[in-house]
Design a protein around this motif. Structure first.
Motif, short mmCIF file in Angstrom:
data_model
loop_
_atom_site.label_atom_id
_atom_site.label_comp_id
_atom_site.label_asym_id
_atom_site.label_seq_id
_atom_site.Cartn_x
_atom_site.Cartn_y
_atom_site.Cartn_z
N LEU A 1 16.44 10.07 18.87
CA LEU A 1 15.99 10.98 19.35
C LEU A 1 16.45 12.26 18.32
O LEU A 1 15.62 13.15 18.14
N GLU B 1 9.84 21.01 25.74
CA GLU B 1 10.21 19.65 26.38
C GLU B 1 8.87 19.14 26.51
O GLU B 1 7.99 19.51 27.35
N CYS B 2 8.95 17.69 26.23
CA CYS B 2 7.75 17.00 26.76
C CYS B 2 8.15 15.73 27.20
O CYS B 2 8.83 14.89 26.56
N GLN B 3 7.70 15.34 28.53
CA GLN B 3 8.03 13.98 29.01
C GLN B 3 6.43 13.33 28.88
O GLN B 3 5.51 13.66 29.60
N GLN C 1 8.74 6.01 30.00
CA GLN C 1 8.64 7.50 29.41
C GLN C 1 9.00 7.52 28.00
O GLN C 1 9.54 6.69 27.25
N GLY C 2 8.28 8.42 27.27
CA GLY C 2 8.52 8.78 26.06
C GLY C 2 8.97 10.38 26.03
O GLY C 2 8.50 11.18 26.85
N TYR C 3 10.15 10.61 25.26
CA TYR C 3 10.60 11.91 25.59
C TYR C 3 10.81 12.79 23.94
O TYR C 3 11.14 12.10 22.92
N GLY C 4 10.28 14.10 24.12
CA GLY C 4 10.56 14.82 22.86
C GLY C 4 11.10 16.28 23.32
O GLY C 4 10.84 16.84 24.36
N ALA D 1 7.49 12.52 21.53
CA ALA D 1 7.47 11.64 22.85
C ALA D 1 6.87 10.36 22.44
O ALA D 1 7.03 9.41 23.07
N ASP E 1 9.00 8.22 20.25
CA ASP E 1 9.96 7.74 21.02
C ASP E 1 9.53 6.45 21.95
O ASP E 1 10.48 5.39 21.86
N ARG E 2 8.46 6.48 22.40
CA ARG E 2 8.04 5.49 23.28
C ARG E 2 7.73 4.19 22.57
O ARG E 2 8.01 3.02 22.93
#
Length: 376
Positions: free
Chosen positions: A200, A259-261, A278-281, A295, A298-299
């Motif tokens: 991340l 923020e992004c979920q 989840q993918g997170y940004g 995100a 990340d996923r």
């Protein structure tokens, strides 16, 4: 050799002067100030801060001005300056759920606690050039124009994923993963295998264009995911730090974050029931495209963790992390502009020898064919 060196120095100094002139442009046009860049090119400033790993709007604006608008060069300048700064310590994790929200949307639920807040966005604008902007710049006219200010909503805004959490429909982080001390990519070189905290960090300062392309690839089938934008929020959060003299954290300032979920389907695995993952940004400033792309990637990089088949570059941790940094990428590509005279002369001599050998072999084959025909 001395003459060559002195000649090179003079050429480089002349290049610097030309660069300053090219950056300034026509002197009859008022010079762009750092304050103007900070206030009016806020999205560019946000990108430079995020990928330069320094939250300072003035320094980011200065880097943009010095780089004549080349954001990758500005990121390089800010990243280089960052290495000269002393480190006083680490702040507490920011609580984005307590964010003073300026914009907050969800593509999964129409009605969410706290409501949808459109805020300032290009999402609903027509992609047409606004020629009225060519006439702007009159200070008197600008002074009479009132700019609407975003009013923070009064109702609390819990995360959208909490609605799924109530039914146990979305994955939960384990206590062990939350308690693990995160790595620090700014002090330790990237090493593999890289855990999610390091990934991340890498993605947060990764090149937006690269992440956008890779995020797009995941949507086109180069990953085992079907994403939904669970929530995207932008606003300011408090930054706190523990001081040795006190037993409680002290607020030292505020920063703007996006923020992004991203919510993704997951069929489940052994001992894991079907649920959403989840993918997170997270990015400095107003940077929705960057946070969303982060995100998505990340996923995709969690494929091995979730027992999915790794079949695409977007799921390959080493490939993605090793090529996402535009400072490293720019340096490695642009080093090709530097002199490679000796290397090239060696290659040139080798090719000449190989061609001569090839011609000799061809002539020998031709002579053998001629002799065979005469004998026949």
């Amino acid at each position: 050799m001395y003459v060559a060196v002195k000649g090179g120095e003079r050429a480089i100094e002349a290049s610097w002067r030309l660069l300053d002139e090219a950056r300034r442009g026509d002197t009859r046009v008022p010079e762009l100030s750092v304050a103007q860049i900070r206030e009016q090119l806020r999205l560019a400033v946000a990108r430079v801060m995020a990928e330069g790993s320094v939250y300072d709007e003035e320094l980011a604006a200065l880097a943009i001005k010095q780089a004549a608008g080349d954001l990758v060069e500005a990121i390089f300048l800010l990243r280089a300056y960052r290495t000269t700064l002393p480190r006083f310590g680490y702040t507490q994790p920011v609580e984005t759920e307590n964010m003073v929200v300026e914009r907050r949307i969800s593509a999964t639920f129409k009605d969410v606690p706290g409501g949808q807040v459109l805020g300032a966005t290009y999402d609903y604008t027509q992609r047409l050039l606004d020629f009225a902007l060519l006439a702007e710049g009159d200070d008197a006219a600008s002074a009479t124009r009132e700019t609407p200010r975003a009013t923070p909503p009064e109702e609390a805004m819990p995360r959208v994923v909490s609605l799924l959490d109530k039914e146990g429909l979305i994955e939960q982080e384990t206590r062990s993963s939350q308690a693990r001390e995160p790595g620090d990519l700014s002090r330790e070189p990237l090493a593999f295998p890289a855990d999610r905290t390091v990934r991340l960090q890498n993605l947060a300062r990764g090149d937006e264009g690269f992440l956008l392309a890779m995020g797009y690839a995941t949507q086109r089938g180069y990953a085992h995911s079907h994403p939904f934008a669970g929530e995207i929020r932008f606003g300011s959060v408090c930054v706190e730090m523990m001081l040795d003299e006190l037993d409680e954290p002290v607020e030292i300032g505020e920063i703007d974050l996006t923020e992004c979920q991203m919510i993704n389907q997951f069929a489940g695995a052994k001992d894991v029931p079907p649920q959403f993952t989840q993918g997170y940004g997270l990015a400095f400033g107003h940077a929705e495209r960057k946070a969303m792309a982060m995100a998505l990637v990340d996923r995709a990089l969690r494929a091995e963790e979730l027992g999915e088949t790794i079949a695409s570059p977007t799921q390959d941790i080493e490939f993605m992390l090793s090529h996402s940094d535009n400072v490293e990428a720019s340096g490695f590509v642009q080093h090709l502009k530097l002199p490679h005279y000796v290397d090239f002369q060696a290659e040139l001599e080798l090719v000449r020898k190989l061609r001569a050998r090839h011609e000799n072999d061809t002539d020998a084959d031709a002579d053998a064919d001629t002799q065979n025909k005469e004998a026949a």
